[in-house]
Write a protein that holds these residues in place. Structure first.
Motif, short mmCIF file in Angstrom:
data_model
loop_
_atom_site.label_atom_id
_atom_site.label_comp_id
_atom_site.label_asym_id
_atom_site.label_seq_id
_atom_site.Cartn_x
_atom_site.Cartn_y
_atom_site.Cartn_z
N THR A 63 30.97 83.79 33.31
CA THR A 63 30.87 82.44 33.86
C THR A 63 29.97 81.62 32.96
OG1 THR A 63 28.82 82.65 35.17
CG2 THR A 63 30.86 83.46 36.19
N SER B 37 30.31 82.53 40.14
CA SER B 37 29.88 83.93 40.25
C SER B 37 30.34 84.54 41.56
CB SER B 37 28.35 84.03 40.16
OG SER B 37 27.86 83.23 39.12
N ASP C 290 27.09 86.54 33.48
CA ASP C 290 26.73 85.26 34.08
C ASP C 290 25.95 84.42 33.08
OD1 ASP C 290 27.38 84.18 36.51
OD2 ASP C 290 26.12 85.57 37.66
N GLU C 291 26.18 83.12 33.10
CA GLU C 291 25.50 82.21 32.16
C GLU C 291 25.78 82.66 30.72
OE1 GLU C 291 24.20 79.84 33.95
OE2 GLU C 291 24.05 80.91 35.85
MG LIG Z 1 26.56 81.51 38.77
#
Ligand SMILES: [Mg+2]
Ligand SMILES: Nc1ncnc2c1ncn2[C@@H]1O[C@H](COP(=O)(O)OP(=O)(O)O)[C@@H](O)[C@H]1O
Length: 319
Positions: A175, A69, A132-133
């Protein structure tokens, strides 16, 4: 708005690269703050830069704490590109992303009005989003993302029957800890399988590795005060070496909890706070580990520091 400045990547990121990058000219409060200590890895940096420059969709996957990130954010910071992270862990819903009908008062009457979610806003305003994730997103969220990815960033709002055409500076990054094939070990709980048709929509997929040991060590020395002496530097190198052993152990499934760069950072600061290496090790890492795995971890510790952890000294005597 779209006038951009060409700069050599080698000047901005201290990497050996022929890439030229575009830096946006305008100030924007959504541009992330620069971390001057950030170390850029050439391959990951070039992949992310291609995402910004050529509007490629870049997916970074790798173990936690490897800097996925922040790598994207720190590049955005230097390109002066507004950038937001959207954490897709289990809580975010389709409505959070897309929007929903809300009741508002207009001319003293109640009317329903569509309140846009975060995605239509980002698509229109020319922002880079970091999903993210990504592998932890709920199925309804994945559906929304699928539409976005399939349509080159064009977003159809079924609720208002409108189509939003992306701003030329809109970018999508993601990510994830897994590559969407599931997590057979149950270490990344909450991750899901990613539909292969959707995986196919990512132009660039890159595995983010941990930093080389010396780089990680110098990063820690620069971030935690108290390790400037030669002995201090050596100790940090040992901490990072220990982290490497846990990462290898994790990869071969000997242990299920690894020391991420964040853990090493905590280890180093706790050692300054408590002035006791073993206590610092316990507080920052060992207490997170399963009892059954502690003998292996004690062995790593012994190997690096040539010292037994207290509970294992006794066991040795009895054995
Ligand atoms: Mg991260
Ligand atoms: N290359 C790097 N240079 C400087 N700091 C880094 C680097 N990679 C990771 N870090 C630091 O490690 C921590 C974890 O990074 P993060 O991007 O959150 O990892 P991930 O998203 O892979 O879990 C952050 O505090 C970040 O600043």
């Amino acid at each position: 708005l779209n006038s951009k400045i060409n700069i050599k990547a080698s000047d901005l990121f201290a990497i050996d690269s022929d890439f030229e990058v575009l830096v946006l000219p305008d100030e924007n409060e959504l541009v992330p703050e620069i971390d001057n200590k950030y170390f850029f890895d050439k391959h990951t940096t070039e992949a992310i830069l291609a995402g910004f420059k050529f509007n490629m969709r870049v997916l970074l996957h790798g173990l936690h704490g490897s800097g996925k990130s922040t790598h994207i954010e720190q590049i955005a910071a230097r390109l002066n590109w507004p950038c937001i992270r959207i954490n897709l862990d289990g809580h975010i819903t389709r409505t959070d992303l897309i929007g929903r009908d809300a009741i508002v008062i207009q001319n003293e009457k109640q009317v329903t009005e569509f309140k846009e979610g975060i995605l239509p806003w980002a698509v229109k305003s020319g922002i880079a989003i970091i999903l993210d994730e990504y592998d932890a997103a709920r199925p309804d969220v994945m559906f929304v993302l699928q539409r976005l990815l399939e349509n080159n960033g064009k977003l159809t709002l079924i609720d208002t029957s409108s189509v939003i055409t992306p701003h030329p500076n809109f970018r999508i990054f993601a990510t994830s800890n897994t590559i969407g094939l599931g997590d057979s070990r149950g270490i990344y709980s909450g991750t899901n399988l990613i539909n292969q048709a959707q995986m196919d929509r990512w132009n660039i997929v890159i595995n983010q590795q941990y930093l080389p040991l010396e780089k990680e060590a110098s990063l820690i020395i620069s971030k935690v005060a108290g390790y400037e002496s030669d002995a201090g530097k050596n100790l940090v190198l040992q901490m990072v070496e220990l982290a490497r052993l846990t990462r290898n152990g994790f990869t071969c499934e000997d242990i299920s909890c690894l020391m991420s760069p964040r853990t090493v950072l905590n280890f180093a600061s706790n050692n300054i706070i408590f002035n006791d290496l073993e206590i610092a090790f316990r507080l920052s890492y060992l207490n997170k580990c399963e009892d059954s795995e502690k003998p292996i971890i004690a062995e790593y510790y012994q190997r690096v520091f040539n010292q037994q952890l207290t509970e294992f000294i006794k066991e040795k005597k009895h054995a």
